[in-house]
Motif scaffolding. Structure first.
Motif, PDB file in Angstrom:
ATOM      1  N   ALA A 231      -2.234  -6.798  -5.715  1.00  0.00           N
ATOM      2  CA  ALA A 231      -3.404  -6.065  -6.200  1.00  0.00           C
ATOM      3  C   ALA A 231      -4.697  -6.823  -5.904  1.00  0.00           C
ATOM      4  O   ALA A 231      -5.705  -6.222  -5.494  1.00  0.00           O
ATOM      5  N   ALA A 234      -5.464  -6.443  -2.281  1.00  0.00           N
ATOM      6  CA  ALA A 234      -6.030  -5.131  -1.975  1.00  0.00           C
ATOM      7  C   ALA A 234      -7.512  -5.081  -2.326  1.00  0.00           C
ATOM      8  O   ALA A 234      -8.334  -4.580  -1.544  1.00  0.00           O
ATOM      9  N   ALA A 250      -2.590  -2.333  -1.387  1.00  0.00           N
ATOM     10  CA  ALA A 250      -2.703  -1.376  -2.498  1.00  0.00           C
ATOM     11  C   ALA A 250      -1.397  -0.618  -2.680  1.00  0.00           C
ATOM     12  O   ALA A 250      -0.940  -0.399  -3.808  1.00  0.00           O
ATOM     13  N   MET A 396      -5.313   1.277  -7.316  1.00  0.00           N
ATOM     14  CA  MET A 396      -4.641   1.081  -6.041  1.00  0.00           C
ATOM     15  C   MET A 396      -4.577   2.380  -5.241  1.00  0.00           C
ATOM     16  O   MET A 396      -4.722   2.375  -4.019  1.00  0.00           O
ATOM     17  N   THR A 399      -8.102   2.699  -3.918  1.00  0.00           N
ATOM     18  CA  THR A 399      -8.358   1.688  -2.895  1.00  0.00           C
ATOM     19  C   THR A 399      -7.709   2.094  -1.573  1.00  0.00           C
ATOM     20  O   THR A 399      -8.331   2.041  -0.505  1.00  0.00           O
ATOM     21  N   GLU A 400      -6.461   2.519  -1.662  1.00  0.00           N
ATOM     22  CA  GLU A 400      -5.757   2.952  -0.454  1.00  0.00           C
ATOM     23  C   GLU A 400      -6.434   4.174   0.160  1.00  0.00           C
ATOM     24  O   GLU A 400      -6.581   4.269   1.398  1.00  0.00           O
TER      25      GLU A 400
END
Length: 515
Positions: A231, A234, A250, A396, A399-400
């Motif tokens: 994490a 990421a 992520a 996540m 973020t991805e």
């Protein structure tokens, strides 16, 4: 109780003195150090001590309370979407007026706090191999210390270095990278070198976790493990605009963590670990910081003055963009057509009555009521006890998705938004067919919806290089006129805190390049 005592003992063993460079001192004397690193069982207590440092009060009476202060004062207060209702006396912090004042305690605190953790982590990294215990235990403990160090350098870089897109591909100033127990002069590395160190620490941590075959206790969400390392990787990659790694890590970080149910999200999903939380800050009633804990500032039900008289609220402009079918809209007080003071947001009798009827269990009986106030954050025990999340699965997903937008993977980004919003049930009516810049804007908007109040506001606007624009009610917003400011990306030292003078007075190698 036993777990709490262990965390406290470890932090006490890694005590600091009160001199100006105290974050460079890791143990009170050689006897303490010898005892701590005698066995891996003792080192485990020292690693727990790193967690304890994240929920400890610092710097006398200023109210600095570990990680909670970073989230509240440095990420939320000065942001675009968060308001601390009527707290006009704090306008210098809220309006980013201290960034270039190297003598200000507010400039010093994050530097002091994160380098304190780094100093302790460095000692663990350097000394753990000498302890008695299994190779697997040593690998796991070193990996945990490396994870803490990487996190601290990431947070410091976001505060004290320029945003990546202004850095000339990382050539601008980064941080002094202390990675051992030395305490001498050390110049700042470049920002590229700072991120390279963060990556290296995380690569080594991931390798260590894997080789050890160990994991944290499932009930100890405050402890770090391989998922936390993913994490942090990421978030670091996203901040560095390294889209491939941001997407990769992520996905790895969220793999074991399911999104909260709607009930969890609305009814206390943010004061105790649940299935979505990847890493959090520990808290309990026996080790309370009383009026200086995180939820004393942000809890809608807190009996602390900061929470009771100056509640937190979402900006009207962001609230109005949350769809009516979205469960996240339910955690804020919609004034509708009910009257309130349009200079401050303070509720009239009818809106106060509505708030107590709809959110009574999430309110302190003596709380001031303001339009758009929040009910997402609540203390478990007054005045401010409660664990708070640092990383969770939703971040996540977002973020991805943001990384995929930059990678041209529009279908993948759309699918992630659908999974976060529709499939999770947070908005059963959600669809996404947007492409290009419109899709990226959509990702950013839902990041602001879902992560509101959790410490992303100012950091996200900084890295996006978007201005903070706060408006009064008269101009379509909801901010007190004291806070109704536009702060452009190039202003306030490009949103970069200068290196504090307590570092430059001690470290002569860094004096010539503090901004």
């Amino acid at each position: 109780m036993k777990k709490s005592i262990y965390i406290w003992l470890a932090a006490a063993a890694l005590a600091f003195n009160a001199c100006s460079d105290d974050y460079l001192n890791t143990t009170s004397d050689d006897t303490d150090k010898k005892t701590i690193f005698e066995s891996t069982e003792n080192v485990k207590l020292a690693v727990n001590g790193l967690s304890r440092l994240m929920s400890t009060q610092y710097l006398s009476s200023q109210g600095f309370n570990g990680e909670g202060t970073i989230i509240t004062w440095y990420a939320n207060y000065p942001g675009n979407d968060f308001q601390k209702c009527n707290l006009t006396g704090w306008s210098p912090i809220i309006n980013a007026e201290y960034h270039e004042i190297s003598t200000a305690i507010y400039d010093y605190y994050p530097w002091f706090y994160y380098y304190k953790i780094i100093g302790n982590a460095n000692t663990i990294i350097c000394e753990v191999d000498n302890a008695t215990g299994s190779a697997a235990d040593k690998q796991f403990l070193k990996a945990q210390a490396l994870t803490f160090r990487a996190y601290c350098y990431l947070m410091l870089s976001q505060l004290y270095s320029h945003r990546w897109q202004d850095s000339n591909n990382g050539a601008s100033r980064g941080l002094p990278l202390r990675i051992d127990e030395s305490k001498g002069d050390l110049p700042a590395s470049t920002l590229a070198e700072t991120y390279a160190r963060i990556y290296k620490d995380l690569d080594e941590a991931i390798a260590g976790y894997t080789a050890s075959g160990q994991d944290r206790n499932s009930k100890e969400n405050y402890a770090v493990n391989i998922d936390v390392a993913y994490a942090i990787y990421a978030r670091a990659a996203l901040t560095r605009e390294d889209w491939e790694n941001a997407a990769k890590y992520a996905a790895l970080a969220r793999k074991k963590y399911k999104l909260m149910t709607n009930k969890e999200y609305v009814d206390g999903g943010f004061n105790a670990p649940n299935r979505e939380w990847i890493w959090s800050v520990y808290s309990n009633a026996q080790e309370t910081l009383y009026f200086y804990q995180f939820f004393a500032y942000q809890g809608s039900n807190s009996n602390a003055s900061a929470g009771r008289n100056y509640p937190c609220a979402i900006s009207k402009e962001l609230y109005d963009q949350i769809p009516a079918t979205d469960v996240r809209k339910a955690i804020f007080l919609d004034p509708g057509n009910l009257p309130f003071n349009t200079a401050t947001g303070l509720a009239d009798k009818a809106l106060t009555k509505k708030a107590k009827a709809d959110y009574g269990s999430k309110l302190n009986a003596k709380s001031q009521i303001f339009a758009y106030m929040q009910f997402k954050m609540q203390a478990v025990v007054n005045p401010g006890v409660g664990e708070f999340c640092l990383f969770r699965a939703a971040e996540m997903y977002l973020t991805e998705a943001e990384a995929d937008c930059h990678l041209g993977k529009e279908a993948e980004a759309q699918a992630l938004l659908v999974a976060l919003n529709k499939t999770s049930g947070r908005d059963p009516s959600y669809t996404c067919t947007k492409t290009g810049n419109d899709l990226l804007t959509e990702v950013k908007l839902y990041r602001r919806f879902d992560l509101w109040g959790e410490g992303f506001d100012w950091f996200d606007f900084k890295r996006w290089k978007q201005p903070i624009v706060r408006k009064t009610f008269a101009k379509g917003g909801s901010f007190h006129e004291t806070f109704a400011k536009t702060i452009k990306p190039e202003e306030a030292n490009a949103w970069t805190w200068v290196i504090p003078n307590r570092e430059t007075d001690y470290n002569s190698a860094i004096k010539s390049n503090t901004k």
